[in-house]
Design a protein around this motif. Structure first.
Motif, PDB file in Angstrom:
ATOM      1  N   TRP A  31      44.764  85.024  23.888  1.00 26.90           N
ATOM      2  CA  TRP A  31      43.681  85.792  24.509  1.00 26.90           C
ATOM      3  C   TRP A  31      42.336  85.448  23.874  1.00 26.90           C
ATOM      4  O   TRP A  31      41.362  85.128  24.561  1.00 26.90           O
ATOM      5  CB  TRP A  31      44.001  87.286  24.388  1.00 26.90           C
ATOM      6  N   PHE A  32      42.283  85.477  22.538  1.00 21.75           N
ATOM      7  CA  PHE A  32      41.029  85.167  21.861  1.00 21.75           C
ATOM      8  C   PHE A  32      40.631  83.712  22.099  1.00 21.75           C
ATOM      9  O   PHE A  32      39.449  83.408  22.263  1.00 21.75           O
ATOM     10  CB  PHE A  32      41.148  85.439  20.359  1.00 21.75           C
ATOM     11  N   GLY A  33      41.604  82.816  22.124  1.00 18.94           N
ATOM     12  CA  GLY A  33      41.296  81.425  22.392  1.00 18.94           C
ATOM     13  C   GLY A  33      40.733  81.219  23.778  1.00 18.94           C
ATOM     14  O   GLY A  33      39.862  80.368  23.992  1.00 18.94           O
ATOM     15  N   CYS A  34      41.209  82.020  24.723  1.00 10.24           N
ATOM     16  CA  CYS A  34      40.756  81.893  26.108  1.00 10.24           C
ATOM     17  C   CYS A  34      39.305  82.331  26.268  1.00 10.24           C
ATOM     18  O   CYS A  34      38.463  81.577  26.765  1.00 10.24           O
ATOM     19  CB  CYS A  34      41.676  82.713  27.013  1.00 10.24           C
ATOM     20  N   PHE A  35      38.971  83.557  25.824  1.00  7.92           N
ATOM     21  CA  PHE A  35      37.614  84.029  26.112  1.00  7.92           C
ATOM     22  C   PHE A  35      36.600  83.642  25.034  1.00  7.92           C
ATOM     23  O   PHE A  35      35.399  83.683  25.283  1.00  7.92           O
ATOM     24  CB  PHE A  35      37.589  85.539  26.391  1.00  7.92           C
ATOM     25  N   ARG A  36      37.077  83.243  23.853  1.00 14.68           N
ATOM     26  CA  ARG A  36      36.133  82.828  22.818  1.00 14.68           C
ATOM     27  C   ARG A  36      35.893  81.325  22.800  1.00 14.68           C
ATOM     28  O   ARG A  36      34.786  80.867  22.536  1.00 14.68           O
ATOM     29  CB  ARG A  36      36.638  83.263  21.432  1.00 14.68           C
ATOM     30  N   LYS A  37      36.955  80.542  23.075  1.00 16.25           N
ATOM     31  CA  LYS A  37      36.861  79.093  22.916  1.00 16.25           C
ATOM     32  C   LYS A  37      37.078  78.325  24.213  1.00 16.25           C
ATOM     33  O   LYS A  37      36.999  77.096  24.212  1.00 16.25           O
ATOM     34  CB  LYS A  37      37.883  78.626  21.874  1.00 16.25           C
ATOM     35  N   GLY A  38      37.376  79.033  25.293  1.00 15.90           N
ATOM     36  CA  GLY A  38      37.595  78.351  26.559  1.00 15.90           C
ATOM     37  C   GLY A  38      38.918  77.624  26.648  1.00 15.90           C
ATOM     38  O   GLY A  38      39.078  76.713  27.462  1.00 15.90           O
ATOM     39  N   GLU A  39      39.896  78.024  25.818  1.00 16.64           N
ATOM     40  CA  GLU A  39      41.210  77.398  25.883  1.00 16.64           C
ATOM     41  C   GLU A  39      41.931  77.809  27.161  1.00 16.64           C
ATOM     42  O   GLU A  39      41.613  78.843  27.750  1.00 16.64           O
ATOM     43  CB  GLU A  39      42.022  77.795  24.642  1.00 16.64           C
ATOM     44  N   PRO A  40      42.903  77.017  27.631  1.00 18.85           N
ATOM     45  CA  PRO A  40      43.560  77.304  28.915  1.00 18.85           C
ATOM     46  C   PRO A  40      44.177  78.702  28.956  1.00 18.85           C
ATOM     47  O   PRO A  40      44.825  79.134  27.998  1.00 18.85           O
ATOM     48  CB  PRO A  40      44.637  76.220  29.006  1.00 18.85           C
ATOM     49  N   VAL A  41      43.986  79.367  30.082  1.00 21.71           N
ATOM     50  CA  VAL A  41      44.508  80.722  30.229  1.00 21.71           C
ATOM     51  C   VAL A  41      46.030  80.733  30.366  1.00 21.71           C
ATOM     52  O   VAL A  41      46.662  81.777  30.175  1.00 21.71           O
ATOM     53  CB  VAL A  41      43.852  81.416  31.444  1.00 21.71           C
ATOM     54  N   GLU A  42      46.620  79.599  30.656  1.00 20.55           N
ATOM     55  CA  GLU A  42      48.072  79.547  30.830  1.00 20.55           C
ATOM     56  C   GLU A  42      48.802  80.022  29.583  1.00 20.55           C
ATOM     57  O   GLU A  42      49.888  80.609  29.670  1.00 20.55           O
ATOM     58  CB  GLU A  42      48.515  78.134  31.196  1.00 20.55           C
ATOM     59  N   ALA A  43      48.205  79.813  28.406  1.00 18.03           N
ATOM     60  CA  ALA A  43      48.832  80.290  27.178  1.00 18.03           C
ATOM     61  C   ALA A  43      48.916  81.811  27.172  1.00 18.03           C
ATOM     62  O   ALA A  43      49.873  82.393  26.654  1.00 18.03           O
ATOM     63  CB  ALA A  43      48.056  79.797  25.960  1.00 18.03           C
ATOM     64  N   VAL A  44      47.916  82.467  27.755  1.00 15.38           N
ATOM     65  CA  VAL A  44      47.951  83.926  27.901  1.00 15.38           C
ATOM     66  C   VAL A  44      49.084  84.317  28.835  1.00 15.38           C
ATOM     67  O   VAL A  44      49.865  85.237  28.536  1.00 15.38           O
ATOM     68  CB  VAL A  44      46.606  84.464  28.440  1.00 15.38           C
ATOM     69  N   PHE A  45      49.187  83.619  29.947  1.00 18.48           N
ATOM     70  CA  PHE A  45      50.237  83.929  30.916  1.00 18.48           C
ATOM     71  C   PHE A  45      51.630  83.749  30.305  1.00 18.48           C
ATOM     72  O   PHE A  45      52.533  84.562  30.528  1.00 18.48           O
ATOM     73  CB  PHE A  45      50.098  83.037  32.146  1.00 18.48           C
ATOM     74  N   VAL A  46      51.816  82.688  29.537  1.00 17.19           N
ATOM     75  CA  VAL A  46      53.120  82.426  28.922  1.00 17.19           C
ATOM     76  C   VAL A  46      53.486  83.549  27.960  1.00 17.19           C
ATOM     77  O   VAL A  46      54.630  84.035  27.950  1.00 17.19           O
ATOM     78  CB  VAL A  46      53.111  81.063  28.206  1.00 17.19           C
ATOM     79  N   ALA A  47      52.524  83.983  27.151  1.00 18.27           N
ATOM     80  CA  ALA A  47      52.799  85.071  26.207  1.00 18.27           C
ATOM     81  C   ALA A  47      53.109  86.370  26.943  1.00 18.27           C
ATOM     82  O   ALA A  47      54.027  87.113  26.552  1.00 18.27           O
ATOM     83  CB  ALA A  47      51.596  85.269  25.283  1.00 18.27           C
ATOM     84  N   LEU A  48      52.394  86.640  28.014  1.00 18.13           N
ATOM     85  CA  LEU A  48      52.655  87.847  28.794  1.00 18.13           C
ATOM     86  C   LEU A  48      54.019  87.794  29.464  1.00 18.13           C
ATOM     87  O   LEU A  48      54.702  88.814  29.584  1.00 18.13           O
ATOM     88  CB  LEU A  48      51.555  88.046  29.837  1.00 18.13           C
ATOM     89  N   GLU A  49      54.425  86.602  29.901  1.00 16.79           N
ATOM     90  CA  GLU A  49      55.760  86.468  30.479  1.00 16.79           C
ATOM     91  C   GLU A  49      56.837  86.751  29.431  1.00 16.79           C
ATOM     92  O   GLU A  49      57.866  87.372  29.746  1.00 16.79           O
ATOM     93  CB  GLU A  49      55.932  85.066  31.065  1.00 16.79           C
ATOM     94  N   GLN A  50      56.610  86.322  28.191  1.00 17.23           N
ATOM     95  CA  GLN A  50      57.577  86.609  27.130  1.00 17.23           C
ATOM     96  C   GLN A  50      57.698  88.112  26.902  1.00 17.23           C
ATOM     97  O   GLN A  50      58.796  88.627  26.687  1.00 17.23           O
ATOM     98  CB  GLN A  50      57.152  85.905  25.844  1.00 17.23           C
ATOM     99  N   LEU A  51      56.569  88.806  26.948  1.00 20.20           N
ATOM    100  CA  LEU A  51      56.603  90.259  26.797  1.00 20.20           C
ATOM    101  C   LEU A  51      57.282  90.906  28.000  1.00 20.20           C
ATOM    102  O   LEU A  51      58.089  91.830  27.852  1.00 20.20           O
ATOM    103  CB  LEU A  51      55.182  90.801  26.634  1.00 20.20           C
ATOM    104  N   GLN A  52      56.954  90.419  29.181  1.00 24.09           N
ATOM    105  CA  GLN A  52      57.527  90.983  30.400  1.00 24.09           C
ATOM    106  C   GLN A  52      59.047  90.838  30.418  1.00 24.09           C
ATOM    107  O   GLN A  52      59.765  91.739  30.873  1.00 24.09           O
ATOM    108  CB  GLN A  52      56.907  90.296  31.619  1.00 24.09           C
TER     109      GLN A  52
END
Length: 240
Positions: free
Chosen positions: A120-141
């Motif tokens: 999450w921080f990498g996405c909105f602070r550094k412009g890293e791909p949002v897919e990493a957020v999605f993958v982590a959320l899928e693991q939680l889901q």
């Protein structure tokens, strides 16, 4: 030891919010002191030497929060505080008795802490791909049961994520970032999060935010305004 508890917090912090929710759900009497993270009082190092929130003082005399007693125990780090609250107040059942379910709750917190937050921080602070957020959320889901909370009854796993998911939504809904998102990129991310890929997580988030403890501690319009001002000030600082 007496039951004096003071929570040192900051309203913008998802970590302090989770600890506050656990205290409320445990029906614990506690005081709360808002720490200005941009201008921390000198005495706060007596509570937390590294100057971060959340922190609590436990036990000792009932003194004003800005006069922490040397007789109280000072504790910090949100996940440690959540465990402490669950173990100190077992009657609240913030962790299940079943050891497998306890491990599941801890795994959920660990994934949120070590996978979701960095993404999450990498996405909105550094412009890293949002897919990493999605993958982590899928693991939680994947750890969620078909209905209800992480381990059935509400637990510290739910407390921890309750501070994070609603704030992430504010960031995405309002396109708040420090990495130059294109216009509407945050809203596109939210469209995915509210789509079929995350249907179970969406229902889970709705269940979290429907809790009376959450409603009493989260003012979304006020939080949105605060985050907009916070990101605007950071953007201005970057241009200097």
């Amino acid at each position: 030891m007496s039951e004096q508890i003071t929570l040192y917090s900051n309203v913008a912090s998802p970590y302090t919010h989770g600890v506050e929710l656990a205290l409320l759900e445990a029906k614990v009497n506690f005081k709360k002191f808002e720490v200005n993270l941009k201008d921390k009082p000198e005495w706060y190092t007596k509570v937390n030497p590294v100057g971060q929130v959340p922190a609590i003082t436990y036990g000792g005399p009932d003194v004003p929060p800005d006069q922490p007693s040397p007789e109280s125990v000072k504790l910090r780090e949100s996940t440690i505080l959540l465990e402490f609250i669950a173990e100190r107040f077992p009657e609240a059942r913030l962790l299940p008795q079943d050891l497998v379910l306890r491990a599941k709750a801890r795994l959920f917190i660990d994934i949120a802490k070590t996978k979701l937050l960095p993404a999450w921080f990498g996405c909105f602070r550094k412009g890293e791909p949002v897919e990493a957020v999605f993958v982590a959320l899928e693991q939680l889901q994947e750890l969620l049961p078909p209905t209800g909370f992480v381990v059935g009854e509400w637990s510290i796993a739910d407390a921890y994520i309750s501070g994070i998911l609603p704030r992430a939504e504010i960031v995405f809904e309002n396109n708040l970032n420090q990495s130059g998102w294109t216009e509407g990129q945050g809203q596109e991310i939210m469209a995915v999060l509210r789509g079929p890929r995350f249907a179970r997580l969406t229902q889970y988030t709705q269940d979290l935010t429907a809790r009376p403890s959450f409603k009493a501690t989260f003012d979304k319009p006020a939080m949105t305004d605060m985050y907009k001002r916070l990101f605007a000030s950071r953007a201005a600082a970057q241009k200097q």
